[in-house]
Enzyme design. Structure first.
Site, mmCIF file in Angstrom:
data_model
loop_
_atom_site.group_PDB
_atom_site.id
_atom_site.type_symbol
_atom_site.label_atom_id
_atom_site.label_comp_id
_atom_site.label_asym_id
_atom_site.label_seq_id
_atom_site.Cartn_x
_atom_site.Cartn_y
_atom_site.Cartn_z
ATOM 1 N N GLY A 117 0.835 -1.204 0.000
ATOM 2 C CA GLY A 117 0.000 0.000 0.000
ATOM 3 C C GLY A 117 0.867 1.250 0.000
ATOM 4 O O GLY A 117 0.536 2.287 0.577
ATOM 5 N N HIS A 165 -7.481 -4.432 17.512
ATOM 6 C CA HIS A 165 -7.436 -3.052 17.006
ATOM 7 C C HIS A 165 -8.796 -2.765 16.371
ATOM 8 O O HIS A 165 -8.971 -2.829 15.162
ATOM 9 C CB HIS A 165 -6.304 -2.875 15.982
ATOM 10 C CG HIS A 165 -6.327 -1.522 15.339
ATOM 11 N ND1 HIS A 165 -6.132 -0.360 16.046
ATOM 12 C CD2 HIS A 165 -6.570 -1.132 14.064
ATOM 13 C CE1 HIS A 165 -6.248 0.679 15.226
ATOM 14 N NE2 HIS A 165 -6.515 0.235 14.028
ATOM 15 N N ARG A 191 -19.390 -7.232 7.914
ATOM 16 C CA ARG A 191 -18.083 -7.586 8.491
ATOM 17 C C ARG A 191 -17.543 -8.877 7.888
ATOM 18 O O ARG A 191 -16.364 -8.995 7.575
ATOM 19 C CB ARG A 191 -18.256 -7.723 10.007
ATOM 20 C CG ARG A 191 -16.963 -7.927 10.750
ATOM 21 C CD ARG A 191 -17.164 -7.547 12.211
ATOM 22 N NE ARG A 191 -16.416 -8.415 13.087
ATOM 23 C CZ ARG A 191 -16.939 -9.087 14.106
ATOM 24 N NH1 ARG A 191 -18.224 -9.000 14.369
ATOM 25 N NH2 ARG A 191 -16.190 -9.830 14.865
ATOM 26 N N ARG A 228 -2.422 7.061 21.571
ATOM 27 C CA ARG A 228 -3.616 7.866 21.843
ATOM 28 C C ARG A 228 -3.972 7.806 23.329
ATOM 29 O O ARG A 228 -4.293 8.827 23.955
ATOM 30 C CB ARG A 228 -4.801 7.338 21.019
ATOM 31 C CG ARG A 228 -4.700 7.613 19.530
ATOM 32 C CD ARG A 228 -5.688 6.764 18.735
ATOM 33 N NE ARG A 228 -5.735 7.161 17.329
ATOM 34 C CZ ARG A 228 -6.298 6.440 16.374
ATOM 35 N NH1 ARG A 228 -6.867 5.270 16.657
ATOM 36 N NH2 ARG A 228 -6.306 6.867 15.118
ATOM 37 N N ASP A 230 -3.138 3.085 19.046
ATOM 38 C CA ASP A 230 -4.119 3.153 20.130
ATOM 39 C C ASP A 230 -3.422 3.474 21.459
ATOM 40 O O ASP A 230 -3.903 4.281 22.244
ATOM 41 C CB ASP A 230 -4.871 1.826 20.246
ATOM 42 C CG ASP A 230 -5.440 1.375 18.915
ATOM 43 O OD1 ASP A 230 -6.211 2.145 18.326
ATOM 44 O OD2 ASP A 230 -5.096 0.276 18.455
ATOM 45 N N ASN A 247 -10.369 -9.717 2.686
ATOM 46 C CA ASN A 247 -9.005 -9.557 3.183
ATOM 47 C C ASN A 247 -8.323 -10.894 3.443
ATOM 48 O O ASN A 247 -7.114 -11.017 3.236
ATOM 49 C CB ASN A 247 -9.000 -8.683 4.436
ATOM 50 C CG ASN A 247 -9.067 -7.220 4.066
ATOM 51 O OD1 ASN A 247 -8.144 -6.675 3.480
ATOM 52 N ND2 ASN A 247 -10.183 -6.578 4.370
#
Length: 341
Positions: free
Chosen positions: A20, A196, A107, A171, A168, A114
């Site tokens: 990516g 996550h 979902r 944060r 996370d 994926n």
């Protein structure tokens, strides 16, 4: 220190693959890597940048910019859409690329899409990457994508497959720092347990301010710590998307750099959060890629033992474990029906 510098200069360049690589996160991540913030100030780098075929022109532009930056540590840049080229002999692989969740997508459909991508990539990684390749998956659902990759790469040590929860954790740390009015580095041991996702559990029950003061005491507001604080950290990604109309890239890139630096160079005794294969610690099902507090040294991590868990903590840890178990069960059904995986 001089001896250490000499040794790292003699080391072969580290081959780092980023998938990516024409995207936003990569654009923010690559300077961290090439400036020596990720793997150390003297470690030479060969970048293997991969993205889909239609992104190759943009990826070529990224390569031009890397050249124009004049990074002394950057030995070479390989751009490709072929994983057989991208994964060849790589020492580190950062999986940013994943199929994004579209409007109305269930979902299960996201997991299926994926799972197919990471199954293919895992098999190729298994056949041509370095035997000790270190993997961090960022593309969501990150924990389960990491598990699929691991299952499809049986010749690579299972503990080498991780997912990113450092964003996370950063944060979580900074929310406390802002509340108390201290620098982020003054807050230690703020931990992310689990997935996550919005079920993650940001735990400050053994966190400290300035190394000694209990966070509950420093903040002085248990209701906030067990309510809005947790929700803010869990939903921060969504808040950034709502504000920017784009997902977090700058902060994600910084977190990936932190994750890889601490794993490969060492966390210096500091407790950090990584989603890693569970060894059964804290009763978490073995094999799930679950975020734990860890300490890292030179390419290895250890799950921190003996963290006291309240009933409040156990409940939230079990909820995020349940979500991960469900994701894995769905993925197994989609991918591996009829096989031992």
């Amino acid at each position: 220190p001089n001896r250490r510098v000499t040794m790292s200069l003699k080391q072969p360049p580290l081959r780092v693959c980023v998938t990516g690589a024409a995207g936003q996160i990569a654009y923010s991540l690559l300077p961290h890597i090439c400036l020596g913030r990720t793997f150390g100030p003297n470690r030479k780098i060969i970048l293997h940048l991969m993205d889909i075929e239609r992104a190759q022109t943009a990826l070529g532009g990224v390569k031009f910019e890397l050249q124009d930056c004049g990074f002394d540590l950057l030995v070479d840049v390989i751009t490709t859409s072929d994983p057989n080229v991208a994964f060849k002999d790589v020492d580190v692989c950062v999986f940013l690329g994943a199929f994004p969740r579209g409007p109305g997508m269930e979902r299960k459909d996201l997991l299926a899409k994926n799972a197919g991508i990471f199954k293919t990539q895992g098999k190729i990684l298994d056949s041509i990457a370095s035997r000790d390749v270190k993997v961090v998956v960022v593309g969501n659902p990150a924990n389960t994508n990491a598990w699929v990759t691991q299952q499809c790469a049986p010749s690579i040590p299972p503990q080498n497959f991780t997912a990113l929860t450092r964003l996370d954790a950063n944060r979580a740390q900074n929310q406390i720092a802002m509340r108390v009015g201290v620098q982020p580095s003054a807050v230690s041991n703020a931990t992310i347990w689990g997935n996550h996702s919005s079920t993650q559990y940001p735990d400050v029950s053994f966190a400290r301010v300035n190394g000694f003061k209990d966070v509950y005491e420093a903040v002085g507001d248990k209701t906030w710590l067990q309510g809005d604080y947790i929700k803010t950290v869990q939903q921060r990604g969504a808040a950034i998307i709502a504000a920017r109309k784009l997902s977090s890239a700058m902060s994600a890139a910084k977190a990936i750099s932190d994750h890889l630096h601490d794993w490969l160079v060492g966390s210096g005794g500091k407790i950090v959060s990584m989603a890693v294969p569970s060894d059964g610690s804290y009763g978490v099902e073995k094999g799930l890629i679950y975020s734990f507090p860890v300490v890292c040294e030179a390419g290895a991590y250890q799950i921190v033992q003996g963290v006291p868990l309240s009933d409040f903590s156990k409940k939230l840890m079990q909820a995020t474990e349940k979500e991960l178990s469900e994701e894995r069960a769905m993925t197994k059904q989609i991918l591996f029906s009829g096989s031992k995986l």
